[in-house]
Design a protein around this motif. Structure first.
Motif, PDB file in Angstrom:
ATOM      1  N   ASN A 170     -56.941  19.593 -16.983  1.00 51.54           N
ATOM      2  CA  ASN A 170     -57.888  18.744 -17.695  1.00 51.54           C
ATOM      3  C   ASN A 170     -57.167  17.671 -18.498  1.00 51.54           C
ATOM      4  OD1 ASN A 170     -60.407  19.741 -16.953  1.00 51.54           O
ATOM      5  ND2 ASN A 170     -60.381  21.330 -18.518  1.00 51.54           N
ATOM      6  N   PRO A 171     -57.811  16.510 -18.713  1.00 54.21           N
ATOM      7  CA  PRO A 171     -57.235  15.511 -19.612  1.00 54.21           C
ATOM      8  C   PRO A 171     -57.072  16.074 -21.017  1.00 54.21           C
ATOM      9  CG  PRO A 171     -59.091  14.609 -18.385  1.00 54.21           C
ATOM     10  CD  PRO A 171     -59.097  16.086 -18.153  1.00 54.21           C
ATOM     11  N   SER A 172     -56.124  15.506 -21.752  1.00 53.07           N
ATOM     12  CA  SER A 172     -55.894  15.920 -23.133  1.00 53.07           C
ATOM     13  C   SER A 172     -56.833  15.168 -24.062  1.00 53.07           C
ATOM     14  CB  SER A 172     -54.445  15.659 -23.526  1.00 53.07           C
ATOM     15  OG  SER A 172     -53.572  16.313 -22.631  1.00 53.07           O
ATOM     16  N   GLY A 173     -57.302  15.830 -25.107  1.00 49.87           N
ATOM     17  CA  GLY A 173     -58.296  15.264 -26.019  1.00 49.87           C
ATOM     18  C   GLY A 173     -57.940  13.931 -26.626  1.00 49.87           C
ATOM     19  N   PRO A 174     -56.803  13.802 -27.327  1.00 52.58           N
ATOM     20  CA  PRO A 174     -56.475  12.522 -27.963  1.00 52.58           C
ATOM     21  C   PRO A 174     -56.357  11.382 -26.974  1.00 52.58           C
ATOM     22  CG  PRO A 174     -55.097  14.303 -28.811  1.00 52.58           C
ATOM     23  CD  PRO A 174     -55.837  14.850 -27.637  1.00 52.58           C
ATOM     24  N   GLN A 175     -55.887  11.688 -25.737  1.00 54.35           N
ATOM     25  CA  GLN A 175     -55.727  10.629 -24.755  1.00 54.35           C
ATOM     26  C   GLN A 175     -57.071  10.159 -24.241  1.00 54.35           C
ATOM     27  OE1 GLN A 175     -53.250  13.230 -22.583  1.00 54.35           O
ATOM     28  NE2 GLN A 175     -51.343  12.325 -23.256  1.00 54.35           N
ATOM     29  N   VAL A 176     -58.048  11.079 -24.152  1.00 58.72           N
ATOM     30  CA  VAL A 176     -59.391  10.678 -23.765  1.00 58.72           C
ATOM     31  C   VAL A 176     -59.987   9.758 -24.815  1.00 58.72           C
ATOM     32  CG1 VAL A 176     -61.722  11.502 -23.331  1.00 58.72           C
ATOM     33  CG2 VAL A 176     -59.779  12.764 -22.404  1.00 58.72           C
ATOM     34  N   GLN A 177     -59.731  10.053 -26.079  1.00 60.61           N
ATOM     35  CA  GLN A 177     -60.273   9.246 -27.166  1.00 60.61           C
ATOM     36  C   GLN A 177     -59.770   7.812 -27.096  1.00 60.61           C
ATOM     37  OE1 GLN A 177     -62.585  10.147 -29.362  1.00 60.61           O
ATOM     38  NE2 GLN A 177     -62.583   8.080 -30.210  1.00 60.61           N
ATOM     39  N   ASN A 178     -58.544   7.625 -26.633  1.00 65.88           N
ATOM     40  CA  ASN A 178     -57.989   6.276 -26.561  1.00 65.88           C
ATOM     41  C   ASN A 178     -58.831   5.351 -25.703  1.00 65.88           C
ATOM     42  OD1 ASN A 178     -55.849   6.930 -28.188  1.00 65.88           O
ATOM     43  ND2 ASN A 178     -54.410   7.301 -26.509  1.00 65.88           N
ATOM     44  N   ALA A 179     -59.509   5.909 -24.693  1.00 66.86           N
ATOM     45  CA  ALA A 179     -60.321   5.080 -23.802  1.00 66.86           C
ATOM     46  C   ALA A 179     -61.461   4.416 -24.565  1.00 66.86           C
ATOM     47  CB  ALA A 179     -60.871   5.923 -22.661  1.00 66.86           C
ATOM     48  N   HIS A 180     -62.004   5.084 -25.573  1.00 62.53           N
ATOM     49  CA  HIS A 180     -63.116   4.530 -26.339  1.00 62.53           C
ATOM     50  C   HIS A 180     -62.644   3.458 -27.313  1.00 62.53           C
ATOM     51  CE1 HIS A 180     -65.551   7.654 -24.585  1.00 62.53           C
ATOM     52  NE2 HIS A 180     -64.736   8.584 -25.046  1.00 62.53           N
ATOM     53  N   GLU A 181     -61.331   3.309 -27.415  1.00 63.25           N
ATOM     54  CA  GLU A 181     -60.760   2.292 -28.280  1.00 63.25           C
ATOM     55  C   GLU A 181     -60.141   1.155 -27.470  1.00 63.25           C
ATOM     56  OE1 GLU A 181     -57.984   4.576 -30.501  1.00 63.25           O
ATOM     57  OE2 GLU A 181     -59.527   5.784 -31.501  1.00 63.25           O
ATOM     58  N   GLY A 182     -60.508   1.078 -26.172  1.00 61.89           N
ATOM     59  CA  GLY A 182     -59.986   0.014 -25.321  1.00 61.89           C
ATOM     60  C   GLY A 182     -58.643   0.321 -24.722  1.00 61.89           C
ATOM     61  N   GLY A 183     -58.174   1.555 -24.839  1.00 60.58           N
ATOM     62  CA  GLY A 183     -56.883   1.925 -24.284  1.00 60.58           C
ATOM     63  C   GLY A 183     -57.023   2.592 -22.932  1.00 60.58           C
ATOM     64  N   GLU A 184     -55.964   3.263 -22.527  1.00 64.11           N
ATOM     65  CA  GLU A 184     -55.977   3.960 -21.253  1.00 64.11           C
ATOM     66  C   GLU A 184     -56.742   5.277 -21.353  1.00 64.11           C
ATOM     67  OE1 GLU A 184     -51.800   4.326 -20.132  1.00 64.11           O
ATOM     68  OE2 GLU A 184     -52.281   3.182 -18.336  1.00 64.11           O
ATOM     69  N   LEU A 185     -57.345   5.639 -20.236  1.00 62.09           N
ATOM     70  CA  LEU A 185     -58.037   6.912 -20.125  1.00 62.09           C
ATOM     71  C   LEU A 185     -57.185   7.851 -19.285  1.00 62.09           C
ATOM     72  CD1 LEU A 185     -60.644   8.643 -20.448  1.00 62.09           C
ATOM     73  CD2 LEU A 185     -61.455   7.568 -18.343  1.00 62.09           C
ATOM     74  N   HIS A 186     -56.898   9.024 -19.822  1.00 58.05           N
ATOM     75  CA  HIS A 186     -56.169  10.033 -19.076  1.00 58.05           C
ATOM     76  C   HIS A 186     -57.159  10.807 -18.230  1.00 58.05           C
ATOM     77  CE1 HIS A 186     -53.511  13.878 -19.110  1.00 58.05           C
ATOM     78  NE2 HIS A 186     -53.196  13.095 -18.107  1.00 58.05           N
ATOM     79  N   LEU A 187     -57.018  10.733 -16.904  1.00 59.45           N
ATOM     80  CA  LEU A 187     -57.988  11.348 -16.005  1.00 59.45           C
ATOM     81  C   LEU A 187     -57.661  12.802 -15.674  1.00 59.45           C
ATOM     82  CD1 LEU A 187     -58.517   8.436 -13.449  1.00 59.45           C
ATOM     83  CD2 LEU A 187     -59.641   8.837 -15.643  1.00 59.45           C
ATOM     84  N   GLY A 188     -56.465  13.229 -15.998  1.00 60.06           N
ATOM     85  CA  GLY A 188     -56.047  14.584 -15.675  1.00 60.06           C
ATOM     86  C   GLY A 188     -54.696  14.583 -14.995  1.00 60.06           C
ATOM     87  N   SER A 189     -54.255  15.756 -14.563  1.00 62.99           N
ATOM     88  CA  SER A 189     -52.905  15.904 -14.029  1.00 62.99           C
ATOM     89  C   SER A 189     -52.913  16.796 -12.800  1.00 62.99           C
ATOM     90  CB  SER A 189     -51.971  16.527 -15.082  1.00 62.99           C
ATOM     91  OG  SER A 189     -52.101  15.884 -16.336  1.00 62.99           O
ATOM     92  N   VAL A 190     -51.936  16.542 -11.931  1.00 60.00           N
ATOM     93  CA  VAL A 190     -51.627  17.420 -10.805  1.00 60.00           C
ATOM     94  C   VAL A 190     -50.275  18.063 -11.095  1.00 60.00           C
ATOM     95  CG1 VAL A 190     -51.208  17.589  -8.319  1.00 60.00           C
ATOM     96  CG2 VAL A 190     -52.857  15.909  -9.201  1.00 60.00           C
ATOM     97  N   VAL A 191     -50.209  19.380 -11.004  1.00 58.05           N
ATOM     98  CA  VAL A 191     -48.943  20.094 -11.202  1.00 58.05           C
ATOM     99  C   VAL A 191     -48.680  20.958  -9.975  1.00 58.05           C
ATOM    100  CG1 VAL A 191     -47.728  21.857 -12.542  1.00 58.05           C
ATOM    101  CG2 VAL A 191     -49.067  20.107 -13.715  1.00 58.05           C
TER     102      VAL A 191
END
Length: 429
Positions: A170-191
């Protein structure tokens, strides 16, 4: 051949918008599709054929590679191996040319069937503590695949058990929040985590696993003016200081070449585009990473020290993964960042591809027909294959930061991971 070999195993992050989903084929442990939903559009980030069964002929497209990635020399005399007091001999089987064994030989791991463990408790090479991450509470969705490679398979000594965890985070919380501030959105990860151990005593074998996956971040823009089947406009950063010198057959010579001031210096300036100083034959190079500033997971663990409470996954799936390699497109707004405990990455730009052969996915504007004349051409993908230096045990001077000679001895656990983080920023922002 059983149809289940080409029936995708689907992984999807739970009810998130945007979302990330992955289709995995048991045949060759192949990543058939990597879906991303962003800004109202669905992208498939991986090139490849439309039909899963077409991976039979469209080889090395997003499949696992093993027992040994890349090229090894073939000689009349067996190659002696020695590690931790154990000894064996190895006779690589030629396939690319009479003196070169490519990607594990004629019938490598990419051509074989892998078994999904629908119950992770049946895994042998992942600890009880690590299996807890797969129960959903840590935001991890994954499946473990396994197979046994018999002694003598493609000339490799030793009977080995191999398990591979393919998972989404799952995406990380703080990184998701950045999207609402005009920043990048973390969509998630493949490991992806590869594990292996020898099942016989007193033996040693070469092993160097990777995923031979090829990315194009613009290929799904087929109905827009930005659609492109080249990655020359993608920006690429590789945190490397050397490449490995190769001979005319693509074999390691055992020498390191500095990247500074060359077209291989993919980190000397921001937003370095792949097409800048494009070499005539494209890219097919192994890059040794610069020394790591922080320790990473070991590539070999004594099995006696690997207990039920050992948790090597914890740090790999934690937020804030460092970035060794980045691939980005200003057209689609997508960016991929990679981390690994391997010493380097092979960067390949699909130089041997032909639009006349193979098939292109419909989501990428193709017909999906095999040999329909509209497949992927040279420069259509950035393959980023994380592994150790070519034939490292033959060329100790090339061994990178992990100190991994690419040999596995009895009593050791092979541990190799790659993490891919997917980011999106609207091109209009």
């Amino acid at each position: 051949m059983a149809d289940t070999h080409f029936t995708p195993v689907l992984l999807a992050l739970p009810t998130l918008t945007p979302s990330l989903a992955l289709e995995i084929l048991p045949h060759g442990l192949t990543l058939h599709r990597l879906f991303v939903q962003a800004d109202g559009r669905t992208h498939d980030l991986l090139i490849g054929p439309e039909l899963p069964s077409h991976h039979l002929t469209q080889k090395y497209t997003n499949s696992i590679i093993g027992r040994y990635a890349n090229r090894l020399p073939v000689s009349p005399a067996p190659i002696p191996l020695s590690r931790n007091g154990h000894a064996a001999t190895f006779t690589p089987v030629s396939n690319e040319s009479p003196t070169v064994s490519l990607h594990g030989g004629p019938v490598g791991f990419d051509s074989l069937q892998w078994s999904p463990l629908l119950d992770p408790s049946h895994s042998i090479l992942f600890s009880d503590a690590e299996k807890l991450h797969l129960q959903g509470g840590a935001g991890v969705v994954g499946v473990i695949f396994n197979r046994i490679s018999e002694d003598g398979e493609e000339g490799y000594p030793g009977r080995i058990l191999v398990e591979a965890l393919v998972s989404l985070l799952n995406p990380s919380g703080p990184q998701v929040q950045n999207a609402h501030e005009g920043g990048e959105l973390h969509l998630g990860s493949v490991v992806i985590v590869y594990r292996a151990k020898l099942l016989d005593e007193g033996n040693v074998t070469p092993i160097n696993l990777t995923q031979h996956w090829g990315f194009n971040l613009d290929a799904s823009l087929k109905d827009t003016p930005e659609h492109s089947l080249t990655v020359k406009d993608h920006s690429l950063t590789i945190n490397a200081d050397h490449t490995i010198a190769l001979d005319s057959l693509g074999l390691s010579t055992g020498s390191l070449l500095p990247v500074t001031g060359t077209h291989h210096a993919h980190a000397e300036k921001p937003s370095h585009k792949i097409g800048e100083n494009w070499p005539t034959s494209g890219y097919d190079e192994f890059y040794n990473f610069k020394p790591r500033s922080t320790p990473t997971a070991a590539t070999r663990i004594p099995i006696a020290e690997f207990t039920s409470t050992t948790d090597l996954l914890k740090d790999v799936i934690a937020p804030g993964s460092p970035s060794l390699v980045e691939l980005a497109s200003a057209k689609s707004g997508l960016r991929l960042s990679f981390d690994s405990n391997q010493s380097g990455v092979q960067f390949y730009t699909n130089n041997f591809a032909s639009e006349a052969k193979g098939a292109r996915k419909k989501i990428h504007g193709g017909s999906g027909l095999m040999n329909g004349g509209d497949s992927y051409g040279v420069g259509s993908a950035a393959f980023l294959e994380f592994h150790e230096p070519l034939a490292a045990w033959l060329h100790p001077s090339t061994i990178g930061h992990s100190g991994n000679d690419t040999l596995l001895a009895s009593g050791e656990l092979y541990n190799n991971f790659v993490r891919l983080d997917v980011w999106f920023k609207s091109p209009s922002v």
